[in-house]
Scaffold this motif. Structure first.
Motif, short mmCIF file in Angstrom:
data_model
loop_
_atom_site.label_atom_id
_atom_site.label_comp_id
_atom_site.label_asym_id
_atom_site.label_seq_id
_atom_site.Cartn_x
_atom_site.Cartn_y
_atom_site.Cartn_z
N VAL A 48 50.07 49.99 3.01
CA VAL A 48 49.58 48.99 2.06
C VAL A 48 49.26 47.71 2.85
O VAL A 48 50.16 47.06 3.36
CB VAL A 48 50.64 48.72 0.98
N ARG A 49 47.97 47.40 2.93
CA ARG A 49 47.54 46.22 3.69
C ARG A 49 47.47 45.00 2.80
O ARG A 49 47.44 45.10 1.58
CB ARG A 49 46.15 46.48 4.31
N LYS A 50 47.32 43.83 3.43
CA LYS A 50 47.37 42.59 2.65
C LYS A 50 46.22 42.47 1.66
O LYS A 50 46.38 41.82 0.63
CB LYS A 50 47.44 41.36 3.57
N ASP A 51 45.06 43.09 1.93
CA ASP A 51 43.97 42.95 0.96
C ASP A 51 44.36 43.55 -0.40
O ASP A 51 43.88 43.08 -1.44
CB ASP A 51 42.67 43.57 1.49
N ALA A 52 45.25 44.56 -0.39
CA ALA A 52 45.72 45.13 -1.66
C ALA A 52 46.49 44.06 -2.46
O ALA A 52 46.32 43.94 -3.67
CB ALA A 52 46.62 46.34 -1.41
N CYS A 53 47.32 43.28 -1.79
CA CYS A 53 48.11 42.25 -2.46
C CYS A 53 47.22 41.07 -2.86
O CYS A 53 47.39 40.48 -3.93
CB CYS A 53 49.21 41.74 -1.54
N LEU A 54 46.27 40.75 -2.00
CA LEU A 54 45.46 39.55 -2.23
C LEU A 54 44.46 39.74 -3.36
O LEU A 54 43.95 38.75 -3.89
CB LEU A 54 44.76 39.12 -0.92
N LYS A 55 44.19 40.98 -3.76
CA LYS A 55 43.37 41.22 -4.94
C LYS A 55 43.92 40.41 -6.12
O LYS A 55 43.17 39.89 -6.93
CB LYS A 55 43.42 42.72 -5.33
N CYS A 56 45.22 40.39 -6.24
CA CYS A 56 45.86 39.66 -7.35
C CYS A 56 46.41 38.31 -6.91
O CYS A 56 46.40 37.36 -7.68
CB CYS A 56 47.00 40.49 -7.93
N TYR A 79 52.95 32.34 13.32
CA TYR A 79 52.98 33.79 13.45
C TYR A 79 51.72 34.43 12.84
O TYR A 79 51.43 35.59 13.07
CB TYR A 79 54.25 34.33 12.79
N GLY A 80 50.99 33.67 12.03
CA GLY A 80 49.70 34.14 11.54
C GLY A 80 49.78 34.88 10.22
O GLY A 80 50.86 35.13 9.69
N ASP A 81 48.60 35.22 9.70
CA ASP A 81 48.51 35.85 8.37
C ASP A 81 48.72 37.36 8.49
O ASP A 81 47.78 38.14 8.47
CB ASP A 81 47.15 35.54 7.74
N ARG A 82 49.96 37.73 8.61
CA ARG A 82 50.32 39.16 8.77
C ARG A 82 50.14 39.91 7.45
O ARG A 82 50.01 39.29 6.39
CB ARG A 82 51.78 39.28 9.18
N ASP A 83 50.25 41.23 7.52
CA ASP A 83 50.32 42.01 6.29
C ASP A 83 51.56 41.55 5.52
O ASP A 83 52.63 41.34 6.11
CB ASP A 83 50.44 43.51 6.60
N CYS A 84 51.39 41.40 4.22
CA CYS A 84 52.49 40.91 3.37
C CYS A 84 53.73 41.80 3.50
O CYS A 84 54.87 41.33 3.42
CB CYS A 84 52.05 40.89 1.91
N THR A 85 53.48 43.08 3.73
CA THR A 85 54.58 44.05 3.74
C THR A 85 55.38 44.02 5.04
O THR A 85 56.34 44.77 5.17
CB THR A 85 54.05 45.47 3.49
N THR A 86 55.00 43.15 5.99
CA THR A 86 55.89 42.98 7.13
C THR A 86 57.19 42.33 6.64
O THR A 86 58.23 42.50 7.25
CB THR A 86 55.26 42.12 8.26
N CYS A 87 57.10 41.58 5.53
CA CYS A 87 58.29 40.96 4.93
C CYS A 87 58.62 41.56 3.56
O CYS A 87 59.76 41.91 3.29
CB CYS A 87 58.12 39.46 4.77
N HIS A 88 57.62 41.63 2.69
CA HIS A 88 57.84 42.12 1.31
C HIS A 88 57.73 43.65 1.31
O HIS A 88 56.63 44.20 1.32
CB HIS A 88 56.79 41.56 0.36
#
Ligand code: HEC
Ligand code: HEC
Ligand code: HEC
Ligand code: HEC
Length: 109
Positions: A48-56, A79-88
């Motif tokens: 699950v990449r960040k674009d999936a989260c950023l849709k909403c 550290y930059g705009d990582r995939d959200c799921t590196t933390c969440h």
């Protein structure tokens, strides 16, 4: 002996309470979102990449604004705009990826 037993029971209760905390995917499900909200084409084998989260959730800038009072801001840093799921994490306890190098007292929902 008796006291130790209580400690063990206490720990069991505590770990039970932590395990019972709904994980992120369940918290989204509770708001009526299905698996395909995060899993494109309902394919659970793909990450699950960040674009999936950023849709909403809009953008990293929008997230940075939401947590602008948090120090350090988990959504705006070197550290930059990582995939959200590196933390969440979706189905397990979330983490603070920064703490591979730091010791920040952050808590990721
Ligand atoms: C809020 C986003 C989100 C929703 C909604 C969601 N998932 Fe996930 N899912 C993830 C993420 C992120 C991962 C990557 C592993 C992790 O973080 O737990 C993942 C991984 C998986 C995996 C791979 C195995 C694993 O656990 O690592 C399966 C299977 C899966 N999800 C099934 C589902 C099903 C079934 C649903 C609907 C009932 C669902 N997911 C809803 C975010 C989500
Ligand atoms: C289909 C839309 C949608 C998608 C996709 C989605 N979210 Fe959400 N998310 C929401 C809504 C709606 C809320 C509740 C309102 C809010 O806090 O923005 C929420 C809340 C949250 C929250 C805070 C409250 C809580 O219950 O945890 C986090 C953290 C979060 N989302 C992370 C993510 C991440 C990370 C992903 C990608 C893996 C993701 N979301 C994908 C709609 C979505
Ligand atoms: C470096 C780890 C990390 C990354 C990467 C990250 N987050 Fe977060 N996020 C956090 C932490 C920590 C919090 C809790 C901040 C606080 O103390 O309120 C948070 C809080 C949130 C919240 C709730 C904000 C609120 O109003 O309480 C949402 C929604 C969210 N994140 C979405 C995202 C999305 C979407 C992405 C990817 C674009 C993302 N996060 C990337 C660590 C991270
Ligand atoms: C791979 C290792 C690494 C990761 C991961 C990392 N950092 Fe850093 N960070 C450093 C180094 C090295 C420095 C510079 C040396 C210092 O001042 O500690 C630094 C400095 C900082 C500083 C300024 C100095 C301080 O400690 O106040 C902040 C703030 C910071 N990082 C925040 C973050 C945040 C937030 C994350 C996660 C989103 C993160 N870092 C992830 C290595 C890392």
């Amino acid at each position: 002996m008796k006291k130790e037993l209580f400690c063990i029971l206490g720990l069991l209760c505590l770990s039970g309470a932590i395990a019972a905390q709904p994980v992120m995917a369940d918290r989204h499900a509770a708001r009526g979102m299905g698996c395909e909200a995060c899993h494109a084409a309902n394919d659970k084998t793909r990450p699950v990449r960040k674009d999936a989260c950023l849709k909403c959730h809009g953008s990293y800038e929008a997230m940075a604004k939401r947590t602008e009072k948090v120090v350090p801001n988990p959504h705006f840093n070197h550290y930059g705009d990582r995939d959200c799921t590196t933390c969440h994490k979706g189905h397990q306890q979330s983490v603070v990826s920064c703490n591979a190098c730091h010791q920040f007292d952050l808590k990721t929902p």
